[in-house]
Design an enzyme around this catalytic site. Sequence first.
Site, short mmCIF file in Angstrom:
data_model
loop_
_atom_site.label_atom_id
_atom_site.label_comp_id
_atom_site.label_asym_id
_atom_site.label_seq_id
_atom_site.Cartn_x
_atom_site.Cartn_y
_atom_site.Cartn_z
N GLU B 46 26.64 -17.12 -32.11
CA GLU B 46 27.21 -17.63 -30.87
C GLU B 46 28.71 -17.52 -30.96
O GLU B 46 29.33 -18.09 -31.85
CB GLU B 46 26.84 -19.10 -30.68
N ASP B 57 32.90 -31.14 -27.39
CA ASP B 57 33.18 -30.81 -28.78
C ASP B 57 33.98 -31.87 -29.51
O ASP B 57 34.88 -32.49 -28.96
CB ASP B 57 33.93 -29.48 -28.86
#
Lengths: 395, 261
Positions: B46, B57
Site C-alpha cells: 500500500e 493516522d
Amino acid sequence: MNYFVDTKGYYGNYGGSFIPEMLYANIQELQDNYLQILESESFQKQYRELLTEYVGRPSPLYFAKRLSEKYNTNIYLKREDLNHTGAHKINNCVGQVLVAQHLNKKKIIAETGAGQHGVATATVCALMGLECIVFMGEVDVERQQPNVKRMEMLGAQVIPVKSGSKTLKDATNEAFRFWINNPDSFYIIGSVVGAHPYPDMVARLQSIISEEITWQLAEKIGRNYPDYIIACIGGGSNAIGAYYHFLNDTRVKLISVEAAGKGIDSGKSAATSILGSPGILHASKTLLMQTKDGQVTEPYSISAGLDYPGIGPVHAHLFETGRAIAQNATDDEALQAGFLLTRLEGIIPAIESAHALAALEKNTFKKDDIVVVNLSGRGDKDMGTYLKYKDVYLK
Amino acid sequence: MNRINQLFEKKQQNILSIYITAGFPNIDDTATIISEIEKSGADMIEIGIPFSDPLADGKTIQDSSSQALQNGMSISILFEQLETIRKTVSIPLILMGYINPIYQYGFEAFCEKCNAIGIDGLIIPDLPVWEYTEHYKELFEKNNLHNIFLVSPQTSSSRIKEIDSISNGFIYIVSSAATTGKTSDISEEQISYFSSIQNMKLSTPQLIGFGISDNKSYTTACKYCHGVIIGSAFIKALQTSQTSIEKIIHTFIQGIREQKK
Ligand SMILES: Cc1ncc(COP(=O)(O)O)c(C=O)c1O
C-alpha cells in the site's frame, strides 16, 4: 433557492460527511437522533431555561448611538459578548451538552481556537458534572492564556496540540483522532463545520440569535427585519446564528467578514472565500485554503478564532449563490475598529468581532438603514494583544 | 484479472501487506522501497499518498507524511516515479490516500492514471460508502480499481454484510477503535471481534491492520483472517538508519514472518 441542509447533509455543492469508517457509528447515531432530540419538548424546555437562567438571554440588541452618528446610519449591536463566558459559543454548548445527555454520553471533547468554545464547553461540563477534554493548538495556548487558565479552573483538561500550524485546524484534527480512539466520548464541535449533522445542529442551536433579533427589532423599530446583518466568520457559527431566520428574506443583506490577516496577498491571511477553492477538510466539502496539490495551507490571523483555513459548508453555499457577500478585514483594520468601539461605546470587543465592526468602514449605508452587527464576543481574552498595540491606535 | 484477486486465489493465509508513505524517508526512495519489499517476500504493498491533515493516522504516519511533503512529494511526482514500476514489480499495488489531494488532482484523471500504471486498488479512508456507491463506483470499476473498505469494531454486523456485498479484493479490518500506530498485545476483546467477523463467512477476503507490528501480532491476527497489513512499525523501521534500506526492509519482513528463536 434552498439555504438549509438537504437530506444527504449537503448545502448545494457543499457539506456531506467524509468521515472514516471508525466514526461512522457515532455520526450515524447523531444523524438519526439530532432532529428528534432538538425538537423534543423536554430538550426545548431545558435548553430555553438554561439560555434564560444560566446564559442570561435574551442578549440585548443595543442601539449604538455614537457609532451610528459616526457612520451616519442606524447601528444595532447584538450583544453576544454579554452572554455567560463572554461569547456566542455558549448557545451551542448548552444545546450540545443536552444532546450528549440525551444520548447518555459521559465524556465530552472539544477543539478550541480563541479558547471561547473551550471555555464554554468546560463551563457546561462543570454544570452537568461531565468529564471534559479540550484540544488547543500550542500557538493559541500561548496567545489566549487567560482562557486556558479558565478552562483548567473549570476542571477541563487542556491538551496543547503540537502538530501542523499548532492552531485551530490542528486542534480539530487532534479532537477527531481522540474521538476515533475513544468512541464513547461526545464531540462538541464549536462551529458550523465537520460532518453532517454538525453544521446543521450548530446552526440550529445558534439560531436563537436571529430569533431574538426578529422580535427585538419589532419592539424597537416596529419592523422585524434589518437591512443588513454583519458578522465575522471563522467557521461561521455566530454568522449563521445571526442570519438563520432571515435566510429566505432577501430584503436582508448579509455581510460575512473574513480575516485578511496582514493582507489578502501577503501570504499571511485567512480569507478563505478569496484564497480558497472547493476541497474536503474535517469531513465536509467546502471552500478551503490549499495548494494546487490539495495540501491544506496554514492560515494566519491576529485573531485565534478566525485562524482557520476553511469555512462552514453553509457559508460556501451562501457565497456561491450570492445570498451572502464576502468581505474581509486585516489585523490592522480590526484593531482599529476594536479601539474605536471601545472609545465610542465603552465596549471592548473580541478581536474576532472587531473584524465585523471593521466592515462598517468599508460599506456605505443610507441614513435610514438598519444595520445589525453581531458582536460575537467580548475582548477580555484579547487584552494582551490590545495592550501591545495601544500606543499605535490610541493617540 | 486484477492482481489482488489473483493473490487471494492462490494464497488464503499469512498474506503480508506493507504500507509505505510515498516520498519517505527521501523523495526518490519510493520505487526502491517497493522493489525491496517485493524481493523480501511481502505479498502486497500500500503506497500512502501524504496529506497535510491525516485524520485517521497516529504520530508515526503523521510525521512520515509531513516529512514526505517537505521532501516535495505530490500525486504527480508519485505517478512519475511509478510510471515504469510494472516492468519490475508484479505483486498487487494499492494507493492509499485521503480524499482531498485526489479530488484536487481530479478523480477521473487519477483513476485513469492508476489504471495505466497498473495500480490494483484504492483505499481512501475518508471516502464513505454512500459517497462511493453514489459518485465513484462506476469510475473505479471502469479503471479496474478495487475500492477497499474499512470496517472497525464500531461497524455493526449488518453494515459489515452490506460492505461485503459491494467489496472486491479484500476488506480492511481495523483491529481496534484507534488511529494507526497504537501497539499493544492483541486483547481478548480484539480476538472475539476478529472471530465474530471470521464466523460471518464473508465472501470477500479480509486483512487485519492497525497496530500489527511484530511476529507475535502477525501470527495471532493471521489465525482469524487471510493476513495482515503493517504500516507504522515498518515506517519506524525505516527510520533506523544504521544500515542500508535494502537490509532494513529484508530484516523487517524476515522478522515478521519468522518466529524469533
Ligand atoms: C468571539 C468569537 N467570535 C467569533 C468566533 C469565530 O467562530 P464562528 O465563525 O464559528 O462564529 C470565535 C471563535 O473562537 C469567537 O471566540
